[in-house]
Design a protein around this motif. Structure first.
Motif, PDB file in Angstrom:
ATOM      1  N   ILE A 213       0.848  -1.191   0.000  1.00 23.50           N
ATOM      2  CA  ILE A 213       0.000   0.000   0.000  1.00 23.50           C
ATOM      3  C   ILE A 213       0.889   1.247   0.000  1.00 23.50           C
ATOM      4  N   PRO A 214       0.767   2.126  -1.002  1.00 23.91           N
ATOM      5  CA  PRO A 214       1.573   3.347  -0.995  1.00 23.91           C
ATOM      6  C   PRO A 214       1.196   4.238   0.181  1.00 23.91           C
ATOM      7  N   ILE A 215       2.193   4.890   0.779  1.00 24.43           N
ATOM      8  CA  ILE A 215       1.937   5.801   1.894  1.00 24.43           C
ATOM      9  C   ILE A 215       1.696   7.198   1.340  1.00 24.43           C
ATOM     10  N   ASP A 216       0.491   7.705   1.538  1.00 31.21           N
ATOM     11  CA  ASP A 216       0.128   9.031   1.027  1.00 31.21           C
ATOM     12  C   ASP A 216       0.609  10.139   1.962  1.00 31.21           C
ATOM     13  N   SER A 217       0.391   9.976   3.266  1.00 31.08           N
ATOM     14  CA  SER A 217       0.759  11.040   4.202  1.00 31.08           C
ATOM     15  C   SER A 217       0.902  10.475   5.611  1.00 31.08           C
ATOM     16  N   ILE A 218       1.719  11.175   6.413  1.00 30.04           N
ATOM     17  CA  ILE A 218       1.924  10.824   7.816  1.00 30.04           C
ATOM     18  C   ILE A 218       1.715  12.077   8.658  1.00 30.04           C
ATOM     19  N   TYR A 219       0.935  11.934   9.723  1.00 27.98           N
ATOM     20  CA  TYR A 219       0.667  13.042  10.635  1.00 27.98           C
ATOM     21  C   TYR A 219       1.246  12.721  12.011  1.00 27.98           C
ATOM     22  N   PHE A 220       1.662  13.774  12.713  1.00 30.52           N
ATOM     23  CA  PHE A 220       2.220  13.608  14.053  1.00 30.52           C
ATOM     24  C   PHE A 220       1.281  14.251  15.059  1.00 30.52           C
ATOM     25  N   LEU A 221       0.821  13.457  16.028  1.00 26.94           N
ATOM     26  CA  LEU A 221      -0.069  13.945  17.074  1.00 26.94           C
ATOM     27  C   LEU A 221       0.747  14.284  18.324  1.00 26.94           C
ATOM     28  N   GLU A 222       0.514  15.458  18.876  1.00 24.33           N
ATOM     29  CA  GLU A 222       1.226  15.861  20.089  1.00 24.33           C
ATOM     30  C   GLU A 222       0.395  16.886  20.852  1.00 24.33           C
ATOM     31  N   TYR A 223       0.854  17.202  22.057  1.00 23.14           N
ATOM     32  CA  TYR A 223       0.211  18.230  22.859  1.00 23.14           C
ATOM     33  C   TYR A 223       0.988  19.529  22.733  1.00 23.14           C
ATOM     34  N   GLU A 224       0.267  20.638  22.813  1.00 22.04           N
ATOM     35  CA  GLU A 224       0.915  21.945  22.886  1.00 22.04           C
ATOM     36  C   GLU A 224       0.230  22.774  23.964  1.00 22.04           C
ATOM     37  N   LYS A 225       1.001  23.689  24.556  1.00 23.77           N
ATOM     38  CA  LYS A 225       0.466  24.550  25.604  1.00 23.77           C
ATOM     39  C   LYS A 225       0.249  25.959  25.068  1.00 23.77           C
ATOM     40  N   LYS A 226      -0.952  26.460  25.306  1.00 21.87           N
ATOM     41  CA  LYS A 226      -1.289  27.834  24.949  1.00 21.87           C
ATOM     42  C   LYS A 226      -2.048  28.448  26.113  1.00 21.87           C
ATOM     43  N   ASP A 227      -1.502  29.551  26.620  1.00 18.01           N
ATOM     44  CA  ASP A 227      -2.156  30.242  27.748  1.00 18.01           C
ATOM     45  C   ASP A 227      -2.400  29.290  28.909  1.00 18.01           C
ATOM     46  N   GLN A 228      -1.380  28.488  29.216  1.00 19.65           N
ATOM     47  CA  GLN A 228      -1.416  27.544  30.342  1.00 19.65           C
ATOM     48  C   GLN A 228      -2.421  26.397  30.139  1.00 19.65           C
ATOM     49  N   LYS A 229      -2.964  26.285  28.936  1.00 21.08           N
ATOM     50  CA  LYS A 229      -3.893  25.200  28.644  1.00 21.08           C
ATOM     51  C   LYS A 229      -3.259  24.237  27.644  1.00 21.08           C
ATOM     52  N   ARG A 230      -3.543  22.958  27.821  1.00 20.49           N
ATOM     53  CA  ARG A 230      -2.985  21.946  26.928  1.00 20.49           C
ATOM     54  C   ARG A 230      -4.030  21.519  25.906  1.00 20.49           C
ATOM     55  N   SER A 231      -3.630  21.531  24.654  1.00 20.92           N
ATOM     56  CA  SER A 231      -4.540  21.104  23.600  1.00 20.92           C
ATOM     57  C   SER A 231      -3.790  20.158  22.657  1.00 20.92           C
ATOM     58  N   THR A 232      -4.552  19.439  21.854  1.00 21.93           N
ATOM     59  CA  THR A 232      -3.951  18.488  20.923  1.00 21.93           C
ATOM     60  C   THR A 232      -3.575  19.196  19.629  1.00 21.93           C
ATOM     61  N   LYS A 233      -2.389  18.881  19.131  1.00 21.93           N
ATOM     62  CA  LYS A 233      -1.884  19.477  17.895  1.00 21.93           C
ATOM     63  C   LYS A 233      -1.604  18.367  16.904  1.00 21.93           C
ATOM     64  N   ILE A 234      -1.885  18.614  15.632  1.00 17.15           N
ATOM     65  CA  ILE A 234      -1.602  17.637  14.577  1.00 17.15           C
ATOM     66  C   ILE A 234      -0.816  18.325  13.469  1.00 17.15           C
ATOM     67  N   ASP A 235       0.337  17.743  13.137  1.00 15.50           N
ATOM     68  CA  ASP A 235       1.206  18.277  12.081  1.00 15.50           C
ATOM     69  C   ASP A 235       1.396  17.242  11.000  1.00 15.50           C
ATOM     70  N   LYS A 236       1.321  17.693   9.743  1.00 15.10           N
ATOM     71  CA  LYS A 236       1.604  16.804   8.620  1.00 15.10           C
ATOM     72  C   LYS A 236       3.107  16.797   8.371  1.00 15.10           C
ATOM     73  N   ILE A 237       3.681  15.610   8.278  1.00 20.51           N
ATOM     74  CA  ILE A 237       5.115  15.482   8.021  1.00 20.51           C
ATOM     75  C   ILE A 237       5.356  15.604   6.520  1.00 20.51           C
ATOM     76  N   SER A 238       6.311  16.421   6.135  1.00 23.50           N
ATOM     77  CA  SER A 238       6.562  16.684   4.720  1.00 23.50           C
ATOM     78  C   SER A 238       7.113  15.440   4.023  1.00 23.50           C
ATOM     79  N   LYS A 239       6.970  15.391   2.708  1.00 25.50           N
ATOM     80  CA  LYS A 239       7.466  14.262   1.925  1.00 25.50           C
ATOM     81  C   LYS A 239       8.977  14.111   2.126  1.00 25.50           C
ATOM     82  N   LYS A 240       9.691  15.225   2.202  1.00 28.18           N
ATOM     83  CA  LYS A 240      11.142  15.165   2.377  1.00 28.18           C
ATOM     84  C   LYS A 240      11.503  14.539   3.712  1.00 28.18           C
ATOM     85  N   GLU A 241      10.788  14.953   4.779  1.00 26.98           N
ATOM     86  CA  GLU A 241      11.023  14.352   6.093  1.00 26.98           C
ATOM     87  C   GLU A 241      10.717  12.866   6.080  1.00 26.98           C
TER      88      GLU A 241
END
Length: 241
Positions: A213-241
């Protein structure tokens, strides 16, 4: 009686039935991995931990789960199994097909990601992240909306073609009860207890899945803090990475 399976782009020949793997019925040839029964020396238990890992050499890893089973994984070719009498067969099978085959992939020097992935019209969409970030929950929700799950935990990446490709792993997915309720429904008849005494639930993935199966895309799930609050962040990893 021998049992043949496909997982992570490998063919497995096992002395015991491994229900979490896809059958390779009709296979006639030499398997990539042999799963054999053996009598193994159990390592000294370290502290109060449930699992002890001993690196015997670059090509041999000994794993021992207290009260359950000892596995010797070696040469990217063999998993030797010494199950403690009376212990849970289902749990032993899960440790062979999950941890055991994961170490086999490392010994074969395959790129192996801790990720869950779903199949879309464009190929595999995968989600990376630390334990508890919601990888399985995200893909279970995609599965509910018509995108079959490829793998729940281990994602092998092969780079012999462009784009890189992957192969399906176990034919099961594992969810905590709250994640099951939020996605496919905790009362879904496909869900069973992962093993006796476990709080996690297990369900089956569609058997009919391409082996490459070809891999179309990979996303990275992590937490980030904004104004002392923690929320979930999702970043798409570039083809080069």
């Amino acid at each position: 009686m021998r049992h043949y399976y496909n997982a992570y782009g490998l063919t497995i020949n096992s002395y015991r039935s491994l229900h979490s793997l896809r059958s390779a019925s009709g296979f006639d040839g030499e398997a990539d991995v042999e799963v054999q029964s053996a009598s193994l020396d159990r390592p000294d238990q370290k502290g109060e931990g449930r699992r002890t890992v001993t690196i015997l050499s670059e090509e041999e890893v000994l794993l021992h789960w207290k009260d359950w089973v000892t596995l010797l994984v070696r040469n990217g070719r063999e998993i030797l199994v010494d199950q403690i009498p009376g212990s849970d067969d289902q749990l032993t099978n899960l440790l062979i097909s999950g941890t055991g085959l994961g170490i086999i992939l490392h010994q074969l020097k395959r790129v192996t990601l801790h990720a869950s992935a779903a199949l879309t019209d464009h190929g595999a969409v995968a989600f990376l992240g630390q334990k508890g970030m919601g990888k399985s929950t995200t893909v279970a929700n995609m599965m509910k909306n018509g995108y079959p799950m490829i793998t729940d935990d281990i994602l092998p990446v092969r780079t012999s073609k462009i784009p890189p490709w992957t192969s399906p792993g176990e034919k099961i997915f594992k969810l905590w009860p709250d994640s099951a309720s939020a996605t496919i429904g905790q009362d879904d008849p496909r869900l069973k207890d992962l093993y006796e005494g476990s709080k996690k639930k297990v369900g089956e993935i569609d058997e009919n899945m391409p082996q490459k199966i070809p891999i179309d895309s990979i996303y990275f799930l992590e937490y980030e803090k904004k104004d002392q609050k923690r929320s979930t962040k999702i970043d798409k990893i570039s083809k080069k990475e």
